[in-house]
Design an enzyme around this catalytic site. Structure first.
Site, PDB file in Angstrom:
ATOM      1  N   HIS A 148       0.829  -1.208   0.000  1.00  0.00           N
ATOM      2  CA  HIS A 148       0.000   0.000   0.000  1.00  0.00           C
ATOM      3  C   HIS A 148       0.861   1.255   0.000  1.00  0.00           C
ATOM      4  CE1 HIS A 148       0.972   0.878   4.196  1.00  0.00           C
ATOM      5  NE2 HIS A 148       0.836  -0.416   4.424  1.00  0.00           N
ATOM      6  N   GLU A 166      -1.947  -7.199   7.703  1.00  0.00           N
ATOM      7  CA  GLU A 166      -0.571  -7.005   8.180  1.00  0.00           C
ATOM      8  C   GLU A 166      -0.311  -7.695   9.518  1.00  0.00           C
ATOM      9  OE1 GLU A 166       2.347  -6.855   7.644  1.00  0.00           O
ATOM     10  OE2 GLU A 166       3.039  -4.793   7.366  1.00  0.00           O
TER      11      GLU A 166
END
Length: 241
Positions: free
Chosen positions: A14, A92
């Site tokens: 990202h 994550e």
């Protein structure tokens, strides 16, 4: 599909986000959006895909806002309208409570999970271990490879998760290479074949807006550690006394 034909995984991290305020106080990592630089990185990556004429059959995100926004901007730049698929197994590494980490353990807590070949028991910020990360990421990638409905897929995920995937691709083993850099907004390209061991890593850590990445020689976690130290009134070096 012939025996030697491979499919392509484009794996992105990202775009840039702001995890700490100017005083070093953390924002909720589950909620942080892209900042201005992150939006620029996501759009630039999309423009690279558009210039190369890349079309995706499937787009997968972790579901956290920073992956959703990055993928959305990439698709906008390429002119593709593809629904995002959320796979929570690819979220994550989950950290623990920062305030519970003693000053003298801060450096190891922040950067230890990304230092060379990382032991499975190593925890990230006092939370999830590397072994636990691989327990969910490896099966998710195996399921993706078993899905024959796609030829080209885009995954927009996270630095820690990407390392797990790249380590798997490079070694075909349960090994975690923590020192594989993943710059915000970067693109990796991995080809996969029919056989489990058939991985070809084509591109790693390509940044559309900083191709040679000359602006910094620090890792993401080193930068975040320095930012967080401000909230404890620490200066660089004090944590190691």
């Amino acid at each position: 599909m012939t025996a030697h034909q491979r499919r392509r995984i484009y794996l992105m991290r990202h775009g840039n986000v702001t995890y700490f305020d100017q005083q070093g106080k953390p924002f909720l990592p589950e909620q942080v959006p892209l900042n201005e630089l992150g939006r620029e990185q996501a759009t630039a990556a999309g423009q690279i895909f558009a210039a190369e004429g890349i079309r995706f059959d499937k787009v997968i995100v972790s579901g956290l806002p920073r992956t959703v926004e990055t993928a959305t901007r990439v698709l906008m730049a390429t002119g593709q309208d593809i629904p995002l698929e959320v796979q929570e197994d690819l979220v994550e590494l989950r950290g623990g409570k920062l305030s519970a980490i003693p000053d003298e353990d801060l450096r190891e807590a922040f950067v230890g999970a990304f230092d060379g070949v990382v032991p499975e028991q190593k925890q990230f910020l006092g939370g999830e271990s590397i072994g636990q990360l691989m327990d969910r990421v490896h099966p998710a990638i195996d399921r993706l490879r078993a899905d024959k409905s796609w030829d080209t897929v885009l995954l927009v995920l996270h630095g820690g998760v990407n390392r797990a995937i790249l380590s798997y691709a490079l070694t075909n083993q349960r090994i975690y290479l923590g020192n594989l850099a993943q710059t915000a907004g970067c693109i990796n390209a991995i080809d996969v074949g029919e056989q489990q061991a058939d991985w070809v890593v084509r591109v790693m850590n390509f940044s559309a807006i900083s191709t040679l990445q000359g602006e910094s020689r620090h890792t993401t976690m080193e930068v975040l550690l320095e930012q967080y130290m401000k909230s404890r009134g620490l200066r660089k070096g004090e944590k190691e006394k």
